[in-house]
Design a protein around this motif. Structure first.
Motif, short mmCIF file in Angstrom:
data_model
loop_
_atom_site.label_atom_id
_atom_site.label_comp_id
_atom_site.label_asym_id
_atom_site.label_seq_id
_atom_site.Cartn_x
_atom_site.Cartn_y
_atom_site.Cartn_z
N ARG A 165 0.82 -1.22 0.00
CA ARG A 165 0.00 0.00 0.00
C ARG A 165 0.85 1.27 0.00
O ARG A 165 0.51 2.24 -0.67
CB ARG A 165 -0.92 0.01 1.22
CG ARG A 165 -1.96 -1.10 1.20
CD ARG A 165 -2.97 -0.88 2.31
NE ARG A 165 -3.72 -2.10 2.62
CZ ARG A 165 -4.61 -2.20 3.58
NH1 ARG A 165 -4.89 -1.15 4.33
NH2 ARG A 165 -5.24 -3.35 3.81
N GLN A 177 2.98 6.07 -5.80
CA GLN A 177 1.96 5.10 -5.43
C GLN A 177 2.37 3.76 -6.01
O GLN A 177 3.24 3.68 -6.89
CB GLN A 177 0.58 5.52 -5.93
CG GLN A 177 0.49 5.70 -7.44
CD GLN A 177 -0.93 6.02 -7.88
OE1 GLN A 177 -1.83 5.20 -7.78
NE2 GLN A 177 -1.12 7.24 -8.37
N GLN A 213 -6.91 0.45 -1.21
CA GLN A 213 -6.38 1.01 -2.45
C GLN A 213 -6.63 0.10 -3.65
O GLN A 213 -5.87 0.09 -4.61
CB GLN A 213 -4.89 1.34 -2.32
CG GLN A 213 -4.60 2.40 -1.27
CD GLN A 213 -3.14 2.78 -1.21
OE1 GLN A 213 -2.33 2.38 -2.02
NE2 GLN A 213 -2.80 3.57 -0.19
N THR A 273 -4.23 5.45 -6.08
CA THR A 273 -5.10 6.56 -5.72
C THR A 273 -6.46 6.37 -6.36
O THR A 273 -6.59 5.69 -7.37
CB THR A 273 -4.46 7.89 -6.18
OG1 THR A 273 -3.11 7.91 -5.75
CG2 THR A 273 -5.17 9.08 -5.58
#
Length: 627
Positions: free
Chosen positions: A133, A165, A446, A465
């Motif tokens: 994550r 990310q 996520q 995201t």
């Protein structure tokens, strides 16, 4: 009359279309070179763990295993069971590079570890980071740490850059890496004058690094010094990995230069270019830059810039022009390169070496747009760069990002890039397919998805995201949102369930005759939806839940009162390959695993040039989407 400049018909958002001094919408004009993978001749001598093969595959469940098939086109690293000291388990190219764009596909085995070193010195980490994550500097796509043994314990590693990310795919799936790298700069004495830089790095289509300065080599380089050039180096002593489609574009050739710039300003609304000799300018003079602020007028003016373009190397050059609030023309060597730009335009031209006349026209006549100019050029061995300076006080739109710290639902239009549409309904302004009744569901794990209420289908899944809602809510928004992580799309939406006389009957292309009726959704105590609808007389409940470790989604369909036997179409693709224990790989991009089909037998079939995975549905069907 066919005006030289005209306002485009489909412009709804000045904030989104306003350009800064740089226009970077088109790919560079330089030619890419494929690293040949018919043999190992492009690489320095290495040990037997590196080999050329025809294909590679890795298990989703068994660690550090990579299987290969005979042939060419794939570079595979299959390490020995035990590493021996002194063996060159890593691999590096014979050729050395400076500024490059690097693009390649790679596949990680479960639990595996590797890395790509630019110039043999700056590592972009490759790792099985499935389900992570919060990426660290050692995770997939991150820029690895520098290392200093003389530093205190716990701080020997420094200046690592985690990915913004986690955009990783599951082990055994092909991933796509795209890097724009700028080599360090040195003066005539060999002193470094500028750090190396990762200009841009995308993993699986997601931007995870931008303008990252690299003050020195990261840990484990081929050497700790820095040079203008170096080889591409791949780590092979940590775990199995495979590569294909390695493309390298080299840069570093001398850039064209603008000199002797002058401007003339004409007041008025010019939708056609005026006869300059018959119209005296409001102002004129020399300028050092292509700036709209040579005049204090905000609207209804035309600026004509003239000067000399100095080209050091002949070749094809590509120009991108942005002229917000009006139109523009670009001429070089007295020939049109961009004959008509409405807000923006591009063109390419063969230019000789030498000096030649340059002319740029900017006509501003849309009062609600802020004046600005962006002109960028790319050419043989030249990465695209701006010939105009950014405007310091440029008003830009901050993205409106919706995160999902808890389970979150958002209704919006959802556009599917690359999926064509016909007619006014179900398409956006660019002709792509628009899902008009979409619900996007975000999770704190996520892992997110978009559901189409018109067909009872999953449109896309993604990790990272949640949503960018800027096009929906900024100014006069168009109602759409965009996923912002690593997205797996499933093509144009279609009915999830349909009655088929046999497993070879074509899948229905729309809902006509299906009596499909959405019935909304129910939320559980954690705000997770279960969608409901009726179709072909059956009542359906459709539940999606995030899998453990954020590995994907589990979907459970419950069907009641079906008047006729129904099939479910789980996925379509170019190639659907059955694996073990009900697992299927789709186009090397996503896994589908059938968890419970109540004894029904799945079928992989061909239809309209594609393959489909369908399965009969009795009362309940459970399957997982792993990506």
């Amino acid at each position: 009359m066919n005006p030289l400049f005209s306002l485009p018909r489909l412009l709804f958002n000045a904030g989104l279309l306003a350009l800064s001094g740089s226009v970077m919408a088109q790919p560079p004009a330089s030619r890419s070179v494929s690293v040949p993978l018919t043999d190992l001749s492009a690489f320095q001598k290495t040990s037997a763990n590196w080999r050329i093969v025809g294909d590679a595959s890795a298990s989703l469940t068994q660690a550090n295993t990579l299987s290969t098939q005979p042939g060419t086109g794939v570079l595979a690293n299959v390490p020995p069971a035990k590493f021996e000291n002194g063996q060159p388990y890593n691999i590096q190219t014979v050729q050395e590079f400076g500024d490059i764009d690097l693009e390649l596909d790679y596949m990680m085995a479960k639990g595996s570890n590797s890395g790509v070193y630019l110039q043999g010195r700056y590592e972009v980490q490759l790792l099985d980071s499935w389900g992570v994550r919060m990426p660290k500097a050692g995770d997939n796509g991150s820029i690895y740490e520098r290392w200093d043994e003389s530093r205190p314990e716990g701080s020997k590693g420094y200046e690592g850059h985690p990915a913004r990310q986690n955009a990783s795919r599951a082990p055994g799936l092909w991933q796509h890496l795209k890097i724009s790298f700028q080599a360090p700069r040195f003066d005539a004495s060999g002193k470094k004058t500028e750090n190396a830089k990762i200009v841009r790095l995308e993993l699986n289509g997601v931007l995870i690094h931008e303008n990252v300065n690299l003050s020195g080599p990261t840990r484990g380089p081929i050497a700790n010094n820095e040079k203008p050039t170096g080889p591409l180096f791949i780590q092979g002593d940590h775990g199995p990995v495979a590569f294909r489609n390695i493309q390298i574009t080299t840069y570093g050739r001398p850039r064209p230069e603008l000199t002797n710039l002058n401007y003339e300003v004409y007041k008025g609304k010019f939708e056609q270019e005026p006869a300059y000799g018959k119209l005296p300018p409001e102002a004129k003079g020399p300028t050092s830059d292509l700036s709209p602020f040579v005049t204090t007028l905000n609207n209804e003016f035309l600026v004509r810039y003239t000067g000399t373009l100095k080209v050091q190397e002949a070749g094809e050059y590509r120009f991108n022009l942005g002229v917000p609030g009006g139109g523009g023309v670009l001429r070089i060597n007295n020939k049109p390169v961009i004959a008509k730009a409405d807000w923006r335009g591009n063109g390419r031209v063969e230019l000789p070496a030498g000096e030649m006349p340059f002319e740029l026209i900017y006509s501003k006549f849309v009062d609600w747009a802020k004046p600005n100019i962006g002109l960028a050029v790319s050419g043989p061995g030249i990465r695209e760069y701006s010939l105009t300076s950014p405007i310091a006080d440029e008003e830009s739109t901050d993205p409106i990002i919706v995160e999902a710290p808890t389970n979150t639902l958002l209704r919006s239009f959802m556009d599917l890039p690359g999926v064509p549409a016909t007619g006014l309904m179900g398409q956006n302004n660019r002709g792509a397919y628009r899902v008009t009744h979409a619900v996007s569901v975000g999770s704190p794990e996520q892992v997110h998805y978009t559901y189409d209420l018109d067909n009872g289908s999953v449109v896309q899944v993604w990790r990272g995201t949640f949503l960018d809602t800027t096009p929906m809510w900024n100014d006069r928004g168009d109602g759409s949102s965009r996923p912002t992580g690593m997205v797996q799309r499933f093509g144009r939406p279609a009915l999830m369930l349909a009655p088929l006389a046999t497993d070879q009957v074509a899948w229905p292309t729309d809902t006509t005759g299906s009596r499909f009726r959405p019935k909304g959704y129910m939320l559980d105590d954690q705000d997770r939806p279960t969608f409901r609808y009726t179709s072909f007389g059956a009542t359906v409940q459709d539940q999606l839940r995030v899998l453990d470790n954020s590995h994907g989604l589990r979907r459970e369909l419950t069907v009641q009162n079906a008047a006729t036997p129904l099939y479910a179409r789980l996925v379509t693709g170019t190639a659907i390959r059955p694996l073990e224990n009900g697992l299927y790989m789709v186009d090397g991009q996503v896994y589908v695993r059938i968890d419970n089909a109540e004894g029904a037998v799945p079928v992989v079939r061909s239809s309209n040039g594609k393959q489909e995975l369908i399965v009969p549905v009795k009362s309940k069907l459970t399957y997982s989407i792993l990506f």
